[in-house]
Design a protein around this motif. Structure first.
Motif, PDB file in Angstrom:
ATOM      1  N   ILE A  10       0.766  -1.131  -0.093  1.00  0.00           N
ATOM      2  CA  ILE A  10       0.183   0.019   0.155  1.00  0.00           C
ATOM      3  C   ILE A  10       0.933   1.241   0.042  1.00  0.00           C
ATOM      4  O   ILE A  10       0.694   2.386  -0.594  1.00  0.00           O
ATOM      5  CB  ILE A  10      -1.036   0.058   1.254  1.00  0.00           C
ATOM      6  N   GLY A  11       2.026   1.365   0.986  1.00  0.00           N
ATOM      7  CA  GLY A  11       2.843   2.342   0.704  1.00  0.00           C
ATOM      8  C   GLY A  11       3.525   2.568  -0.386  1.00  0.00           C
ATOM      9  O   GLY A  11       3.551   3.778  -1.007  1.00  0.00           O
ATOM     10  N   ARG A  12       3.803   1.426  -1.193  1.00  0.00           N
ATOM     11  CA  ARG A  12       4.448   1.819  -2.568  1.00  0.00           C
ATOM     12  C   ARG A  12       3.372   2.217  -3.483  1.00  0.00           C
ATOM     13  O   ARG A  12       3.505   3.377  -4.200  1.00  0.00           O
ATOM     14  CB  ARG A  12       4.783   0.476  -3.287  1.00  0.00           C
ATOM     15  N   ILE A  13       2.145   1.748  -3.422  1.00  0.00           N
ATOM     16  CA  ILE A  13       1.141   2.452  -4.300  1.00  0.00           C
ATOM     17  C   ILE A  13       0.844   3.806  -4.065  1.00  0.00           C
ATOM     18  O   ILE A  13       0.463   4.673  -4.988  1.00  0.00           O
ATOM     19  CB  ILE A  13      -0.211   1.615  -4.498  1.00  0.00           C
ATOM     20  N   THR A  14       0.725   4.049  -2.553  1.00  0.00           N
ATOM     21  CA  THR A  14       0.137   5.455  -2.372  1.00  0.00           C
ATOM     22  C   THR A  14       1.304   6.334  -2.672  1.00  0.00           C
ATOM     23  O   THR A  14       1.187   7.767  -2.540  1.00  0.00           O
ATOM     24  CB  THR A  14      -0.310   5.488  -0.838  1.00  0.00           C
ATOM     25  N   GLY A  15       2.686   5.866  -2.416  1.00  0.00           N
ATOM     26  CA  GLY A  15       3.847   6.628  -2.447  1.00  0.00           C
ATOM     27  C   GLY A  15       4.437   7.016  -3.876  1.00  0.00           C
ATOM     28  O   GLY A  15       5.046   7.650  -4.135  1.00  0.00           O
ATOM     29  N   GLY A  16       3.554   6.437  -4.652  1.00  0.00           N
ATOM     30  CA  GLY A  16       3.666   6.966  -6.322  1.00  0.00           C
ATOM     31  C   GLY A  16       4.584   6.029  -6.885  1.00  0.00           C
ATOM     32  O   GLY A  16       5.413   6.522  -7.774  1.00  0.00           O
ATOM     33  N   ASP A  17       5.089   5.030  -6.384  1.00  0.00           N
ATOM     34  CA  ASP A  17       6.002   4.335  -6.983  1.00  0.00           C
ATOM     35  C   ASP A  17       5.302   2.638  -6.969  1.00  0.00           C
ATOM     36  O   ASP A  17       5.782   1.780  -6.468  1.00  0.00           O
ATOM     37  CB  ASP A  17       7.302   4.151  -6.153  1.00  0.00           C
ATOM     38  N   PRO A  18       4.243   2.604  -7.751  1.00  0.00           N
ATOM     39  CA  PRO A  18       3.350   1.486  -7.804  1.00  0.00           C
ATOM     40  C   PRO A  18       4.402  -0.118  -8.724  1.00  0.00           C
ATOM     41  O   PRO A  18       5.251   0.103  -9.557  1.00  0.00           O
ATOM     42  CB  PRO A  18       2.238   1.612  -8.714  1.00  0.00           C
ATOM     43  N   MET A  19       4.217  -0.859  -8.240  1.00  0.00           N
ATOM     44  CA  MET A  19       4.608  -2.386  -8.793  1.00  0.00           C
ATOM     45  C   MET A  19       3.725  -2.594  -9.962  1.00  0.00           C
ATOM     46  O   MET A  19       2.583  -1.909  -9.967  1.00  0.00           O
ATOM     47  CB  MET A  19       4.706  -3.410  -7.766  1.00  0.00           C
ATOM     48  N   GLY A  20       4.108  -3.427 -10.811  1.00  0.00           N
ATOM     49  CA  GLY A  20       3.268  -3.680 -11.992  1.00  0.00           C
ATOM     50  C   GLY A  20       2.040  -4.516 -11.626  1.00  0.00           C
ATOM     51  O   GLY A  20       1.067  -4.058 -12.049  1.00  0.00           O
ATOM     52  N   ALA A  21       2.163  -5.382 -10.648  1.00  0.00           N
ATOM     53  CA  ALA A  21       0.809  -6.279 -10.151  1.00  0.00           C
ATOM     54  C   ALA A  21       1.220  -6.569  -8.896  1.00  0.00           C
ATOM     55  O   ALA A  21       2.347  -6.829  -8.310  1.00  0.00           O
ATOM     56  CB  ALA A  21       0.674  -7.329 -11.091  1.00  0.00           C
TER      57      ALA A  21
END
Ligand SMILES: Nc1ncnc2c1ncn2[C@@H]1O[C@H](COP(=O)(O)OP(=O)(O)OP(=O)(O)O)[C@@H](O)[C@H]1O
Ligand SMILES: Nc1ncnc2c1ncn2[C@@H]1O[C@H](COP(=O)(O)OP(=O)(O)OP(=O)(O)O)[C@@H](O)[C@H]1O
Ligand SMILES: [Mg+2]
Ligand SMILES: [Mg+2]
Lengths: 300, 360, 317, 388, 360
Positions: free
Chosen positions: D49-60
């Motif tokens: 969630i941190g990655r996604i909200t932090g603007g560095d999303p993974m591919g899936a």
């Protein structure tokens, strides 16, 4: 003289370089610490879930917080852990330092031995002690193998004493540094004091208790700050050793905060718990910090 | 009766010998000053006497008793330290009584002693204060008081005044002297301030490199120093030293750069062997003007520098090409470039061997 | 304690007057006799020894366990030395232990840790030392207030700051990058380092600073030419603190990086927690030791300087 | 194109299953970059969630489908797959339909379910019961009855790991088995606090109390360690989802011979249809977006479904694949599925907040003997009342 | 022409005013000494002049230019510090040239200047050493050299000698004086040692509590102090102060405990108002024996304490019940308990108001 303040430069530009150089500090202080704190407090009054949302619910989160058994356990644990760490770190650290100060041989060796755990992370510390305290492999089993069948020493698996099991590891990791600080403090005391006490016929222990320790106030303050800041943050150690178990017996506030913010996806609740932690930090630290850094000025 | 005897005491820190086979007898009631430059071993000797350092060799007697292996508290000594070494968190009263309490003395005896000491030192109004709330001079007095209450035979002082400013120092100096006159204890006092030594001592032991150079009454040390080191160490402004040569002959004389100073009136320690030597003369023993011409030696010099010091004035000149200073009263108006006639009596001078520096 | 030991001395003296030298001194002479096995010494060394065992025990257990095979471990005594020494667990921990599909053990994490630690240590110390210098020598209005905030910040549990920092990093576009993590370490290392440097610089004679100003040196010249060369002890402390702190960091490493940049501690956690079948304690211990190796070596090598620097920077307030 | 995929599948069986997905994806010409985070979903989710909200999303990224990612979707951080779903006809493929409902928000599809996991299984070690000299139980009551014999033989009757979710799982399974699916639906789905405080649940709590007594000696953390106790015969049984089967397989054990599985504790043969799903955070790079689509399709392809689920021990999400290779237990599951005896997974019914609170309660309940069943029930009812 | 002008300068640290509306004019080439007790603001004033502290109010001019807001380096000053403040990691040469290099001066110009300064101070052999390898005196010389190479108009010294021992101090004092005579720069010199002040200064500014009490030539300050503080601060041993009362009448007199000291020869500043007052008389202005009886005032006293100081001796007695010291030559043999006749000339005394302490 006509221009009384001729050439008096604009205030902001004096020491300009110093101010520029301090920008990182100022930014950190303002944006991260003040800003982050304010942000946290602000959202603790909302019912933000996974993402922060400004929908206010007043003190609901706090009411819920203080009605949650897990939080209460965490606070209680922190109190026990904090008091014990404080007391034992200071006492053990000081005793070791006093022993090291007796002009002993192999001082360097002993000091290295006492200090090396400080080099290890809490994760490593936690794992090592989890292993040693594991009833199936560790001390308990070893003693039982020696013939004492009923011997029981499984602090990490006994909810009543699990926090002390964590304490053992915490002290192991931290007392070395405290000893170093205390030793530095002891070495900083005017040698004449010792001589005066000897001439007065005051026994060693009495000299320590009544004369030397009171003189070490500055070191004690520094030490206290270091220990205290470590206590509030205790997290990794618990996670590595017990993950808060058995049950919720070794929960600590930092873990509660983390879990509610990210696991339970209830930011509001996590922020409320954070705010409580901050509040206690502020109550303890701000008066001290003010006295130490804000109030008086250095001589020039 | 001797109060403190130091017998053949040596002390080394590792390979470094600080005290070398040192001997010292201090009669009862004497005020002995150990004087010497920094690092010469004064404090070390004092600490040996107090029992705070173990001697490497030799013995120490106090009041006739061999105390070489005794604990400091059992030696009947009291000690006052340069840094005062007051216990900062105790009141003055606590500082004075802590040692007595520890020794298990009765309450009223303690308070009698504290009262007496604080009366002597006039620190009664301070008894309830902590050291941090005292001025330097008051602290020093409390430190003395702490030694005083122990009611001991020997007082040891390690540069007790050197942390104080000049004014306070001269005041407390007088107080210590008075205290000695009142108590008549043996006192051993370490300092590197020669004025303190001169004013306080019954006898001065001048030390250098762990060895006592001269042990005698202040006036003797001042006027008849046994070697050049002692001569130079005492006196401010310092003694003038003129390098030259002793010339034998019927009338022995001291020659510098063409000038000859007759030495017939000089009291030689032993027969003068001709050779390199140093003549020392104190600035205050130089006469000026009319008085100069009546002296056995006189010369005309040019004034290089005038240092008015308030009560008197120091005049710097050159004699035989070497720097030479003398003292005149403050009223005398002398300025740079003046030419004057000066003279002195070689009988009041000191003559040292050029090599060994020993008095001839 | 000391007292009692010395009280025994006169008896000794009675038996040993002959020790005095030929110079004819009678009675006690020379140094006080001391027994090597006095009660005092037994107490001191005994205590230190026992405590030392407590401190060494975990290390011993870790080393011993990491050298045993699993069958031996199951037999149960963690304290017994390995019957058959095997380096298998070390090899596995370093290069083949699996997390998910990645089976390259700690080795990858090691280089990531190096790549994170070096710039973080450098940057955080550079910034904190300049801050400390500005605070100690160029006091300007308000500086102390920011500093107080900073020091109070040292007490804030990192968990509290995780979220705001995520936002900050996102806003400046550094989230997930190595530099983002470097920045985070710099920020959270700043309070304690600034405190250390400030205290240290304040303990240097202020006149030196004034002399340099009269000589016309400016802010940076004074810092680089005068202050830096005199600050070795405190830099040693700072480097040690930061290297161990950053190397050992888990929380920031796991939150602000992604799998290809995971530091060693995160890899360690993965290896230890990614249990496949039974827990391989020997591999875990080897991994643990490998992770702790860098800071341990630093401590063993420079412990002395560390203690000296602590005395210079921390104790003075 | 490299596509980073994060998940928390790090145990033996799970890792093997992931490898199948990766293999299939790599075969499309892209590259699976593995981002495994060990521990459990509890540790991994915050990071994701941190990655996604932090603007560095993974591919899936893996989530348990349900409400875990709800807000991320609402915040517009996740990619909408409705188009692809319509093209490939997911609505028809995926069985049961409720799986796709978990991925749907406001009529749009945001995730790809990859498997069906059911929780309601009791795994029994045949060896343990043989050692204790009792017959392998056929239902929960027999199991409880056999417990003393096991204990006497030095065997832990019931292995439960200390992770909070395991204790909750055990409780929920007991609840479905003893009180039936309607009660489950009412309590967890409709948040019926009266029912939660009522006598029916008291029965369940009493059974949970028994379970906790039987598991008192299982000093393990991770679920697979508990499973490993069952595999080695140190424990009699474990209440765990069907993913435990992967462990038995990795250990080379055969269903029916070495171990026995009782769906619905042998009482109520009902399974929940939770499962794992992959979400695809929005990407700026069009290449990556293409790769995401490729991954989504490949995940649902019949071959992958079979390979993956066989390794994972879970059931495929499409009803049209051939699972002849499946073992006994899996077949039992398929049967139940076919019969439609299904209930939704608790994750789909309750927010993470509520789940965490319930986890907290049960982990405490299972560790702390002093917390009585009655008190626990009271607290449970309170949580249910406040949950959303 | 004035070199340094301090105009109405105030400075406060927070609420604490260190300097209060201070004014000071220093003519070109003057050697001005700022003298005062510790904490009176001497260093603060010097730092203000140097630009190391920002004034709260007022202006500072150097060579007629308003430099109040200039950087230290642009003020044309050089400064020498008490602790030497040498850069420990640089050689002596590096220390001397650091400032010049920073200013971007040409290489050969730098070496010329360094060579010149080191020649003047005789530190050429030390150029390659680091400060740690120098003695105290050598360090101080290097510190002066560092100011010297800057080739400035004004030298500021902040207690440059107070870390040295007595002997070295008196030597370097002479060197500084010689340096001033050679360079003829303006020098402002801070000290709390009155001997240094007396010997070095063209004029002395005596400070107390951030205010200049008296600014005048050393002899004037010594002999005609404007108030009791200045009188007491200068002179060692200090001035004797006798508390008493000025009695008016035809012949004004000073009365203490039955004794009357005639004041007809005293040069009153203003008309004597009867009332409480303090009479100050310097120990060296007291005559003894025959000389005493010729003095306008004489009395018989008993000796309480004798302090031989080598060159002369200090004798402590009581006059009118108050402590009173006087100085005699060292040759004079006086011991405790002797009764002597002393006398002095009130014209050489100073009389201060009992309340304000101002000279009457
Ligand atoms: N503990 C010690 N270890 C090694 N050398 C020491 C120790 N204490 C003192 N010294 C050395 O012994 C010598 C004598 O020291 P001591 O303190 O007696 O000198 P001092 O005459 O008192 O000097 P000061 O006037 O500076 O106090 C010095 O050279 C000092 O460096
Ligand atoms: N930075 C500062 N902050 C607050 N007070 C200060 C500061 N610097 C100096 N002071 C105070 O200002 C007063 C004057 O200090 P200053 O250093 O000028 O005294 P000084 O006359 O030079 O004394 P000394 O002879 O001891 O050097 C002192 O009381 C001191 O405590
Ligand atoms: Mg000494
Ligand atoms: Mg000063």
């Amino acid at each position: 003289m006509t221009p009384m303040h001729a050439g008096r430069p604009f205030r902001l530009f004096r020491n300009l370089n110093a101010k520029i150089a301090s920008i990182p500090m100022i930014l950190t202080a303002l944006v991260i610490f003040v800003g982050g704190t304010a942000w946290t407090v602000f959202y603790s009054f909302t019912n933000s879930k996974l993402l922060p949302r400004a929908s206010f619910v007043g003190f609901d989160q706090y009411e819920r917080l203080w009605a949650t058994p897990r939080w209460l356990v965490a606070v209680e644990n922190l109190a026990i852990y904090g008091v014990c760490t404080l007391v034992f770190s200071l006492v053990i650290g000081f005793l070791l330092a006093a022993l090291m100060d007796q002009k002993i041989r192999f001082e360097n060796t002993f000091r290295t031995i006492f200090l090396y755990p400080f080099a290890l992370s809490f994760i490593v510390t936690g794992l090592a002690w989890q292993w040693i305290l594991n009833p199936n492999f560790g001390i308990q089993q070893v003693v039982r193998n020696l013939g004492w069948e009923s011997f029981t020493f499984d602090p990490l698996y006994n909810a009543d004493i699990v926090i002390y099991g964590i304490l053992i590891a915490g002290l192991w990791q931290g007392t070395g540094l405290i000893m170093c600080l205390m030793l530095a403090g002891l070495r900083g005391i005017d040698g004449d004091i010792w001589k005066a006490a000897r001439v007065d016929g005051i026994p060693t222990w009495k000299t320590y208790v009544f004369i030397v320790i009171p003189m070490m106030r500055p070191v004690l303050v520094t030490t206290l700050v270091i220990i205290a800041s470590g206590i509030v943050k205790v997290y990794d150690l618990v996670v590595a050793q017990t993950s808060g178990g058995p049950g919720i017996a070794s929960e600590v506030p930092a873990k509660y905060v983390y879990n509610y913010m990210f696991l339970a996806q209830n930011l509001g609740q996590g922020f409320a718990a954070s705010t409580m932690m901050l509040l206690s930090v502020v109550i303890v630290v701000v008066p001290w910090a003010y006295l130490e850094f804000g109030g008086k000025r250095r001589h020039g | 009766m001797t109060s403190v005897v130091v017998k053949d005491v040596s002390l080394s820190f590792g390979a470094y010998d600080v005290l070398k086979q040192l001997n010292l007898d201090v009669p009862e009631g004497e005020f002995l000053v150990l004087l010497g430059p920094s690092g010469c071993g004064k404090s070390t000797l004092l600490n040996c006497i107090a029992g705070l350092l173990d001697v490497s060799d030799g013995q120490i007697f106090i009041k006739g008793k061999n105390v070489t292996w005794e604990e400091p508290k059992d030696r009947g000594i009291g000690m006052v330290f340069q840094s005062y070494a007051l216990y900062p968190q105790m009141t003055v009263e606590g500082n004075l009584s802590f040692g007595l309490k520890t020794a298990g003395m009765a309450r009223d005896e303690i308070s009698t002693r504290v009262a007496r000491a604080s009366e002597i030192l006039q620190i009664e109004p301070l008894l309830k204060r902590k050291p941090a709330a005292l001025s330097g001079g008051q602290r020093q007095r409390v430190a003395i008081g702490r030694a005083l209450v122990r009611d001991v035979d020997v007082f040891l002082f390690d540069e007790p005044l050197s942390n104080l400013d000049a004014k306070l120092r001269s005041e407390l100096r007088v107080e210590i002297k008075r205290l000695h006159q009142k108590l008549a204890n043996t006192m051993i006092y370490v300092t590197h301030d020669q004025i303190e030594a001169m004013t306080l001592a019954d006898r001065i032991a001048v030390m250098k490199g762990g060895v006592i150079q001269q042990l005698d009454a202040p006036q003797v040390i001042y006027n008849k120093p046994v070697n050049r080191f002692v001569a130079g160490f005492l006196g401010s402004p310092g003694m003038n030293f003129l390098d030259g040569e002793v010339e034998g002959g019927a009338v022995p004389a001291f020659g510098i750069a063409g000038t000859k100073i007759p030495l017939d009136r000089y009291g030689f320690d032993h027969v003068a062997a001709p050779g390199k030597a140093v003549l020392g003369i104190r600035p205050e023993h130089v006469a000026l003007g009319d008085a100069a011409s009546t002296m056995p030696f006189s010369a005309e010099i040019g004034v290089e520098l005038v240092e008015p010091m308030g009560s008197d004035t120091l005049v710097w000149t050159k004699l035989g090409g070497q720097s030479f200073a003398f003292r005149v009263e403050a009223e005398r108006h002398i300025s740079r470039g003046d030419r004057l006639c000066i003279g002195f009596d070689p009988a009041r001078a000191s003559l040292f061997d050029g090599q060994s520096g020993k008095r001839i | 304690m000391v007292e009692q030991v010395f009280r025994a001395v006169p008896d000794m003296a009675a038996v040993a007057p002959a020790t005095s030298r030929a110079s004819g001194l009678v009675g006690p002479s020379g140094p006080r006799p001391r027994r090597t096995f006095s009660r005092r010494n037994i107490f001191i060394y005994g205590t230190l020894f026992v405590v030392a065992i407590y401190y060494l025990l975990p290390l011993y257990v870790m080393v011993v366990t990491s050298l045993k095979g699993m069958p031996e471990i199951r037999l149960g005594n963690i304290f017994s030395p390995p019957v058959e020494i095997t380096f298998e667990p070390w090899v596995k921990a370093w290069s083949t232990a699996c997390t998910g599909l990645n089976c390259d053990g700690l080795s990858r994490g090691f280089w990531n840790s190096v790549r994170i630690t070096v710039p973080s240590v450098f940057l955080s110390i550079a910034i904190a030392s300049v801050n400390g210098y500005a605070l100690a020598n160029w006091r300007f209005k308000g500086a102390e207030i920011f500093f107080t905030v900073l020091v109070v910040g040292a007490f804030i549990p990192y968990q509290v700051m995780l979220y705001p920092v995520v936002i900050v990093l996102r806003e400046i576009g550094l989230y997930g990058s190595l530099w983002g993590l470097v920045l985070v370490h710099t920020i959270f290392g700043m309070p304690i380092l600034t405190l250390l440097f400030r205290n240290y610089f304040a303990s240097l004679p202020e006149e030196l600073f004034k002399a340099a100003r009269v000589d016309g040196a400016g802010f940076w010249t004074i810092y680089l030419r005068i202050m830096l060369p005199m600050s070795l002890p405190i830099f040693v402390v700072a480097v040690i603190l930061q290297v161990t702190g950053i190397w050992n960091d888990f929380l920031f490493g796991v939150v602000y990086t992604k799998p290809d940049t995971y530091p060693m501690t995160v890899q360690l956690n993965n290896i230890v927690n990614a249990v496949q079948g039974v827990k391989e304690y020997n591999v875990n211990m080897a991994a643990t030791l490998l992770t702790g190796l860098v800071p341990l070596v630093i401590y063993f090598v420079s412990g002395k300087l560390f203690v000296r620097g602590i005395a210079a920077g921390a104790v003075k307030g | 194109t490299d596509l980073e995929v994060t998940h928390w599948w790090t145990s033996g069986g799970e890792a093997a299953a992931v490898a199948e997905l990766a293999k299939a994806f790599d075969a499309t010409g892209n590259k699976w970059v593995d981002g495994a985070i060990a521990g459990s979903g509890d540790i991994a989710r915050p990071i994701m969630i941190g990655r996604i909200t932090g603007g560095d999303p993974m591919g899936a990224t893996q989530f348990n489908h349900g409400r875990q990612a709800e807000e991320l979707v609402q915040a517009g951080l996740m990619r909408d797959f409705t188009e692809l779903a319509e093209k490939e006809g997911w609505t028809k493929l995926i069985h049961p339909k409720s799986l796709l409902d978990g991925c749907t928000l406001d009529g749009k599809i945001y995730c790809v379910p990859v498997n069906i996991h059911s929780q309601q299984w009791l795994w029994l070690s045949n060896k343990a019961f043989a050692d204790a000299g009792v017959a392998v139980p056929k239902n929960w009551d027999e199991f409880v009855a056999a417990a003393p014999a096991l204990e006497k033989a030095g065997i832990v009757p019931l292995a439960i790991g200390q992770q909070p979710w395991q204790t909750t799982l055990a409780f929920q399974v007991i609840l479905v088995a003893l009180a039936g699916p309607e009660t489950f639906q009412k309590v967890f789905g409709d948040k019926d606090a009266t029912l939660a405080a009522g006598p029916e649940l008291a029965k369940v709590f009493a059974a949970a109390d028994q379970a906790r007594n039987m598991s008192a000696k299982s000093n393990v953390q991770e679920w697979n360690q508990a499973t490993s106790m069952v595999i080695s015969g140190k424990a009699g049984g474990q209440i765990m989802g069907d993913w435990a089967q992967g462990e038995f397989q990795v250990a080379g054990q055969v269903a029916g011979k070495d171990y026995t599985c009782l769906p619905g504790l042998g009482v109520n043969e009902i399974i929940s249809t939770g499962g794992d799903a992959f979400y695809f955070p929005k990407q700026t790079d069009p290449e990556k977006a293409k790769a995401q689509e490729a991954l989504a399709s490949v995940m649902l392809s019949p071959a992958t479904q079979v390979a993956f689920n066989l390794k994972k021990g879970s059931l495929p999400v499409r009803g049209d694949v051939d699972l002849n290779a499946a073992n006994d237990c899996m077949k039992k599951g398929l049967e139940i599925l076919a019969k439609g005896n299904i209930i939704p997974a608790p994750d789909q019914l309750m927010s993470a907040d509520g789940v965490t609170q319930i986890n907290d309660l049960f982990v405490e309940f299972f560790a702390n003997k002093e917390l009585s069943a009655e008190d626990a029930q009271k607290r449970f009812a309170e949580i249910i009342a406040a949950a959303d």
